[in-house]
Design a protein around this motif. Sequence first.
Motif, PDB file in Angstrom:
ATOM      1  N   THR A  42       0.832  -1.210   0.000  1.00 19.45           N
ATOM      2  CA  THR A  42       0.000   0.000   0.000  1.00 19.45           C
ATOM      3  C   THR A  42       0.862   1.255   0.000  1.00 19.45           C
ATOM      4  N   HIS A  43       1.907   1.262   0.837  1.00 15.54           N
ATOM      5  CA  HIS A  43       2.798   2.423   0.882  1.00 15.54           C
ATOM      6  C   HIS A  43       3.507   2.625  -0.451  1.00 15.54           C
ATOM      7  N   LEU A  44       3.946   1.561  -1.067  1.00 19.96           N
ATOM      8  CA  LEU A  44       4.639   1.682  -2.348  1.00 19.96           C
ATOM      9  C   LEU A  44       3.701   2.168  -3.443  1.00 19.96           C
ATOM     10  N   ALA A  81       3.896  16.510  -3.101  1.00 18.59           N
ATOM     11  CA  ALA A  81       4.227  15.340  -3.916  1.00 18.59           C
ATOM     12  C   ALA A  81       5.541  14.707  -3.451  1.00 18.59           C
ATOM     13  N   VAL A  82       6.576  15.524  -3.274  1.00 21.19           N
ATOM     14  CA  VAL A  82       7.889  14.995  -2.880  1.00 21.19           C
ATOM     15  C   VAL A  82       7.819  14.350  -1.511  1.00 21.19           C
ATOM     16  N   GLU A  96       4.241   5.622  -5.580  1.00 21.22           N
ATOM     17  CA  GLU A  96       4.241   5.640  -7.042  1.00 21.22           C
ATOM     18  C   GLU A  96       3.155   6.556  -7.586  1.00 21.22           C
ATOM     19  N   ALA A  97       2.031   6.640  -6.871  1.00 23.21           N
ATOM     20  CA  ALA A  97       0.974   7.558  -7.307  1.00 23.21           C
ATOM     21  C   ALA A  97       1.453   9.006  -7.238  1.00 23.21           C
ATOM     22  N   TYR A  98       2.168   9.345  -6.166  1.00 23.64           N
ATOM     23  CA  TYR A  98       2.727  10.699  -6.065  1.00 23.64           C
ATOM     24  C   TYR A  98       3.767  10.941  -7.162  1.00 23.64           C
ATOM     25  N   ALA A  99       4.587   9.924  -7.453  1.00 21.60           N
ATOM     26  CA  ALA A  99       5.635  10.078  -8.453  1.00 21.60           C
ATOM     27  C   ALA A  99       5.068  10.241  -9.859  1.00 21.60           C
ATOM     28  N   HIS A 100       3.894   9.682 -10.116  1.00 26.25           N
ATOM     29  CA  HIS A 100       3.298   9.751 -11.446  1.00 26.25           C
ATOM     30  C   HIS A 100       2.277  10.882 -11.585  1.00 26.25           C
ATOM     31  N   SER A 101       2.040  11.619 -10.496  1.00 27.65           N
ATOM     32  CA  SER A 101       1.060  12.711 -10.553  1.00 27.65           C
ATOM     33  C   SER A 101       1.721  13.994 -11.037  1.00 27.65           C
TER      34      SER A 101
END
Length: 346
Positions: A62-64, A85-86, A68-73
């Motif tokens: 779940t954490h990963l 985001a960071v 990844e959702a933050y990294a792709h947003s």
Amino acid sequence: MAFDQQSTFPERIGDTGVLRWPGTWRVYVATRSEEIRADAERALTMREGAGQLVAMGEGIGTHLARAEAYAHSRHGLRRWLTGQAVEGAWSNINSATVMLYGVLPTAELCGRATEVVAIGWAYLPGDDPRLVQLQARLAAGDLGEDDRPLMQSVLRAAYTAQAMETGRVRSFRNLLLGGVVMLSLIVLSVVAIGAIWPDVIPMCGDQSVIHTQGLMPAQICPTGTLRPSHGDVPLVALVGMLGAALATAASISTRSELSTRYSLAVVQNLLKAPAGVATSVLGLLILNSGFVPGFAGLGSQPAILVWAMAFGYGQQIVTRFVDQRADNLLSAASPLIPAGRSTRTT
């Protein structure tokens, strides 16, 4: 009970396989996420049969997925200023890392003790009791399963300290941006006023010229005229920016960039431009006012422009305090400088 890898690690959120938005931190997050996922899958496969471990694996997944959702947003201005985001991505990566140490086999856990100590040294004081205890256990060579909570505690505390220090860097960056905008608006207003009403902000120096009736005082202005003109203040501002640019180039050649989530170098350099304009205009006003004892005045156009450049370069005297504060914050947030061996200022 058989280990179900698909149910343990949920589908990646928004993962298209390609990072659509720019940013080196996104590459780091994506790479670290895959490393943690591979380690967790391998560890859970080796230790299958424990329901609690499967639940921890689901938490890691779940954490990963969130990281990844933050990294792709998309990284908009608001997220950039707040660091949403960071910090959101790295917070989930760090939480997944702490949970990973809860599922690693004992032998591998003990083998990674030095890594935990290194992370602790990077962000925790050298006399932190958890870190001291872990170092003692590592030196004694008797690490075991019972030390798993201690390692997780050191990691959790180190990541918390890291988040606090990087938050201070981000807040200072935003403060500097606000200062750059405010000072730029003030400087632009001064230049506009000087361009529209030249007599309001006099940049001209005194000069003695010979007339038929003897020596009479006259003026010499930055544009070479004998009376204030619309181009005096803009020219002084431009020359002051040139002096500030030289100071910026000199500081870049001696500055070493530390490894942190945020960089202050660009904002620091942006501040020097309006500061150079301000110091050049104020400096010439002070010289022409007769406030400086023993100063005979500015008797030629080259002298005026040279002094304007010198005052623009001299903004370094003012902005060096900002540079020192930035260096202190970056040093505190950098893993390259051990916290236990540095003196932090807040």
